[in-house]
Write an enzyme that holds these catalytic residues in place. Structure first.
Site, short mmCIF file in Angstrom:
data_model
loop_
_atom_site.label_atom_id
_atom_site.label_comp_id
_atom_site.label_asym_id
_atom_site.label_seq_id
_atom_site.Cartn_x
_atom_site.Cartn_y
_atom_site.Cartn_z
N CYS A 58 0.84 -1.19 0.00
CA CYS A 58 0.00 0.00 0.00
C CYS A 58 0.87 1.24 0.00
O CYS A 58 1.81 1.35 0.79
CB CYS A 58 -0.92 0.03 1.23
SG CYS A 58 -1.83 1.59 1.39
N ALA A 103 4.16 4.08 3.34
CA ALA A 103 3.79 2.86 2.62
C ALA A 103 3.91 1.69 3.58
O ALA A 103 4.46 1.81 4.67
CB ALA A 103 4.68 2.65 1.40
N LYS A 104 3.41 0.54 3.17
CA LYS A 104 3.60 -0.68 3.95
C LYS A 104 3.33 -1.87 3.05
O LYS A 104 2.53 -1.78 2.11
CB LYS A 104 2.65 -0.74 5.15
CG LYS A 104 3.21 -1.54 6.32
CD LYS A 104 4.30 -0.78 7.03
CE LYS A 104 4.76 -1.49 8.29
NZ LYS A 104 5.66 -0.62 9.09
N GLY A 105 4.00 -2.96 3.33
CA GLY A 105 3.78 -4.19 2.58
C GLY A 105 3.69 -5.38 3.52
O GLY A 105 4.10 -5.30 4.68
N ASP A 144 10.34 -5.21 8.77
CA ASP A 144 9.24 -5.06 9.72
C ASP A 144 9.11 -6.41 10.42
O ASP A 144 10.08 -7.17 10.50
CB ASP A 144 7.96 -4.64 8.99
CG ASP A 144 6.90 -4.08 9.92
OD1 ASP A 144 6.07 -4.88 10.39
OD2 ASP A 144 6.90 -2.87 10.20
#
Length: 436
Positions: A58, A103-105, A144
């Site tokens: 995202c 953002a993040k995945g 993460d």
């Protein structure tokens, strides 16, 4: 839904909106991610089985610069969670004034059930799936939950193969040999320690011998524990998925860290498997430490009678159901989104000081930024320079949050942090305008 992390983030934004100088139209834009990609990842495992995984990336907001955010591997990963985390990254980078958006995945998987080869194949397949979205000037992933420097090395290598040349700055949190920076692994825990010390100074309280409970003893929790112990605090409890260890006299953080780094569980430590020999126990008066922890539940850790509670695991652990039992006078959010809005309101009424996640755990993205800058310059800095810059940047953000909190007489530190982050992001949007 109370347990929906995205709804929780929107509610936090709404709480801050009445105090923030943000245009209504811009605020509406800030509530929606720019894009979210879902990828299907077929992987042939070492077992010979072909398994299809699902992953996401995202990109929430790019008004202030390239997207920035980690990649997590966990069974509970969902599109809503990834979008919430990308939003929190947006506010975090704005609060600590980095030229990034959020953002993040994530990939839905249980890493413990996968071999090293399986993880490499899955990571490379995921990188191929999102590679058109990422890049040094567009979107820069980082480690993460359940990802690490090795994961970043695989992402960097896969992206570089498609580009035809080495692109170290496509990710941060890399091994030192591939352009990583010293201090990155410890950065989030170091930031947690710094803001805890700063808060105690602000409250005119002595951190020396303050009692601390840390939920989660992974990279963030363990580093925060070591640094707070160095600062004089007494770490009385910590946990992992197996359970929590509690000792009111203080845990032996060094021994526990060594045990966990070797693949051990907190439960084993609490069960006494690491206790000193009988000869050492008899020699306590001679200065030998005797650790005698008790095994308690993870939920019980949250309600211990301690000075500081540090949730450093997953989101949504302090809720309306258990907040009445929380006895800590200070909460420092090392995890993303550990406190629901309903619980927040109760803590505010009780004058419990909560250092919000977008400030408390910003050490990681600050040092990621420093790594990215070094890569762009093809120049490396010593650890002392990195740590000093981390302390300067997170200290400045803390001071600005406190100033906002005091001068505007805001209800809590989270609202103060959000007003700063929302105003900075909204200002960037206003200057840039709306295309087309």
């Amino acid at each position: 839904m109370a347990d929906d992390p995205f709804e929780n983030m929107l509610a936090q934004m709404d709480r801050a909106k009445e105090y923030a100088d943000v245009d209504d139209g811009v605020f509406e834009r800030l509530k929606h991610p720019e894009r979210t990609l879902k990828v299907t990842l077929p992987v042939e495992l070492d077992s010979g089985e072909v398994k299809v995984f699902e992953g996401y990336r995202c990109q929430f907001d790019s008004a202030r610069g390239p997207f920035k955010g980690g990649v997590r591997y966990h069974p509970t990963v969902s599109q809503r969670e990834v979008e919430a985390l990308a939003g929190w990254m947006t506010w975090k980078t704005a609060l600590v004034d980095l030229p990034y958006g959020g953002a993040k995945g994530g990939i839905i998987c249980e890493p413990k059930e996968l071999t090293q080869n399986d993880l490499e194949s899955l990571t490379r397949r995921y990188t191929e799936g999102i590679r058109r979205m990422i890049g040094p000037e567009t979107d820069v992933p980082a480690p993460d939950m359940n990802t690490n420097p090795q994961t970043m090395a695989w992402i960097m290598d896969t992206f570089s193969m498609y580009e035809g040349h080495s692109v170290p700055q496509v990710v941060t949190g890399k091994p030192l040999e591939l352009g990583g920076t010293p201090g990155r692994v410890e950065a989030t825990g170091r930031g947690v320690s710094i803001v805890t010390e700063r808060l105690f100074d602000y409250l005119d309280r002595d951190l020396s011998d303050a009692t601390v409970a840390i939920q989660g003893f992974g990279n963030v929790g363990s580093n925060a524990a070591e640094l707070l112990e160095e600062a004089g605090a007494r770490i009385v409890a910590t946990s992992d998925v197996s359970g929590a260890a509690y000792d009111p006299d203080g845990l032996d953080v060094g021994a526990l860290t060594e045990h966990v780094n070797a693949g051990g569980l907190v439960e084993e430590y609490a069960a006494g498997n690491l206790r000193s020999t009988s000869e050492e126990r008899e020699a306590v008066d001679g200065g030998v430490r005797w650790d005698d922890p008790e095994l308690i539940g993870n939920d019980e850790l949250l309600t211990l009678d301690v000075d500081v509670l540090i949730p450093a695991a997953v989101e949504g652990v302090i809720t309306a159901e258990n907040v009445g039992d929380v006895r800590a006078s200070v909460i420092v959010e090392a995890a993303n989104g550990p406190t629901t809005v309903a619980a927040d309101e109760v803590l505010t009424e009780r004058d419990v000081q909560v250092v919000p996640d977008i400030l408390a755990n910003a050490g990681g993205v600050i040092v990621s930024y420093l790594e990215w800058v070094q890569n762009a310059q093809e120049f490396s800095w010593p650890l002392e320079t990195v740590n000093a810059e981390l302390e300067r940047r997170i200290g400045t953000a803390f001071d600005q949050t406190i100033e906002q909190y005091d001068e505007k007489d805001l209800p809590d530190l989270r609202t103060a942090a959000y007003t700063l982050a929302l105003e900075r992001t909204a200002s960037a949007h206003e200057y840039r305008g709306l295309f087309p």
